[in-house]
Design an enzyme around this catalytic site. Sequence first.
Site, PDB file in Angstrom:
ATOM      1  N   GLU A  70     -22.053  66.166 -36.330  1.00 54.32           N
ATOM      2  CA  GLU A  70     -20.814  66.679 -36.781  1.00 54.32           C
ATOM      3  C   GLU A  70     -20.012  65.378 -37.454  1.00 54.32           C
ATOM      4  O   GLU A  70     -19.517  65.636 -38.627  1.00 54.32           O
ATOM      5  CB  GLU A  70     -19.935  66.913 -35.660  1.00 54.32           C
ATOM      6  CG  GLU A  70     -18.503  67.069 -35.566  1.00 54.32           C
ATOM      7  CD  GLU A  70     -17.826  67.009 -34.288  1.00 54.32           C
ATOM      8  OE1 GLU A  70     -17.412  67.971 -33.654  1.00 54.32           O
ATOM      9  OE2 GLU A  70     -17.565  66.006 -33.657  1.00 54.32           O
ATOM     10  N   ASP A 265     -13.235  72.785 -30.219  1.00 53.39           N
ATOM     11  CA  ASP A 265     -14.179  73.499 -31.479  1.00 53.39           C
ATOM     12  C   ASP A 265     -13.285  74.403 -31.999  1.00 53.39           C
ATOM     13  O   ASP A 265     -13.258  74.365 -33.346  1.00 53.39           O
ATOM     14  CB  ASP A 265     -15.455  74.011 -30.980  1.00 53.39           C
ATOM     15  CG  ASP A 265     -16.473  73.266 -30.581  1.00 53.39           C
ATOM     16  OD1 ASP A 265     -16.287  72.121 -30.122  1.00 53.39           O
ATOM     17  OD2 ASP A 265     -17.494  73.717 -30.700  1.00 53.39           O
TER      18      ASP A 265
END
Length: 387
Positions: A70, A265
């Site tokens: 990420e 998230d």
Amino acid sequence: MANSRQGAFFTGEYRNVFSEMGYSEEAVGSRLEEIWQELFHGSPDVRLYHPMDGDKGYMVDTGNDDARTEGMSYGMMFAVQLDKKDEFDRLWNFSKTFMQHREGRYKDYFAWHCSLDGTKLSPGPAPDGEEFYAMALFFASARWGDGPEPYDYSVQARQILRACLHQGEEGPGDPMWDPATKLIKFVPESPFSDPSYHLPHFYELFALLADEEDRLFWKEAAAASRAYLHTACHPATGLSAEYANFDGTPAPPQPHGDYRYFYSDAYRVAGNIAVDWEWFRADPWQVEQSNRLQAFFRDKEVSDYRRYHLDGTPFEEPALHPIGLLATNAMASLAADGPDAAAFAELLWNTPLRTGKRRYYDNCLYFFAFLALSGHYRIYLPEGGRL
Ligand SMILES: O[C@@H]1[C@@H](O)[C@H](O[C@@H]2CO[C@@H](O[C@@H]3CO[C@@H](O)[C@H](O)[C@H]3O)[C@H](O)[C@H]2O)OC[C@H]1O
């Protein structure tokens, strides 16, 4: 002049929301440069990027003391947007050398996190990393041209996307996109998704740049993801769950936790929707959704942001990344046309980067918000490439 591709309209223009609010181009530009300097070259207690001896570097998740696909792929996206090739190449070289699998069920995928010396901590991938790697690599190819391996950026991007769609067809493993619904999965093995992974604005571009035979799939994936987000976002609050089934309902609790709620998230959904609107103007629902989400957060103090049920009922538990959540709420102003759009952008402008142990995720989202709201989160296509 906007042009049309089966319902998605590439705007070819990038709003500078901060300038629209009265900040000078110069002030906006120097703020962006300041953020880059702090996060990439600032003091050890501020920066996220660390060059290593030789030709590699990493982004550290300061909260978890590891490097994640990420953050590595986000770092590459920041670097390519701001034309910083050295940092980009170092992040990519680290990812390619230490994180990408060469064989087995995860061949060409990346271990989702590793220690700062490059040792893989667990083999499984997290598909948000793969899609950001592929997009950043295509942009790098357009900005700087392909070089020798591993800097043959477009070749590397296609290799990743090929695995994302075809893993398991001729060997072990699973694709990252569900072939039936054309929706991205949480992990290759999961029969459910993560709403924050849906990036239809990337899939529109993969439909131009990926292997010829996969282009139709990517075009359909863009439409499928746009439609999916309607089902994953609550009709009154605009909140979505961390993990959701392919019909948009929250996914059942997992062995590693219960993710039926709006938490870290899920912040990213608002930002992704806003960038898709800015780039492609494909789905007017995105404007309503952005207004809805900002209305939900309108009266909430950033210091009192929490975990939420999708109907908006707050948990006692505070948000782990309040500045990150503010950043994505502000990013929604790229699509919102309601009474909160300017106020959220203004609030972000007046809020400094987060400091301290947990700063990584907040400040990554903060960087994206500044890029997007200043008109510097852009599409780069190879010469002659047209939308
Ligand atoms: O079970 C893992 C799963 O956890 C992993 O997900 C990645 C890590 O979490 C996500 O971002 C985090 C949001 O919360 C912040 O506190 C963290 O710093 C962030 O890293 C990220 O989107 C996922 O890629 O995926 C693989 C699964 O096996």
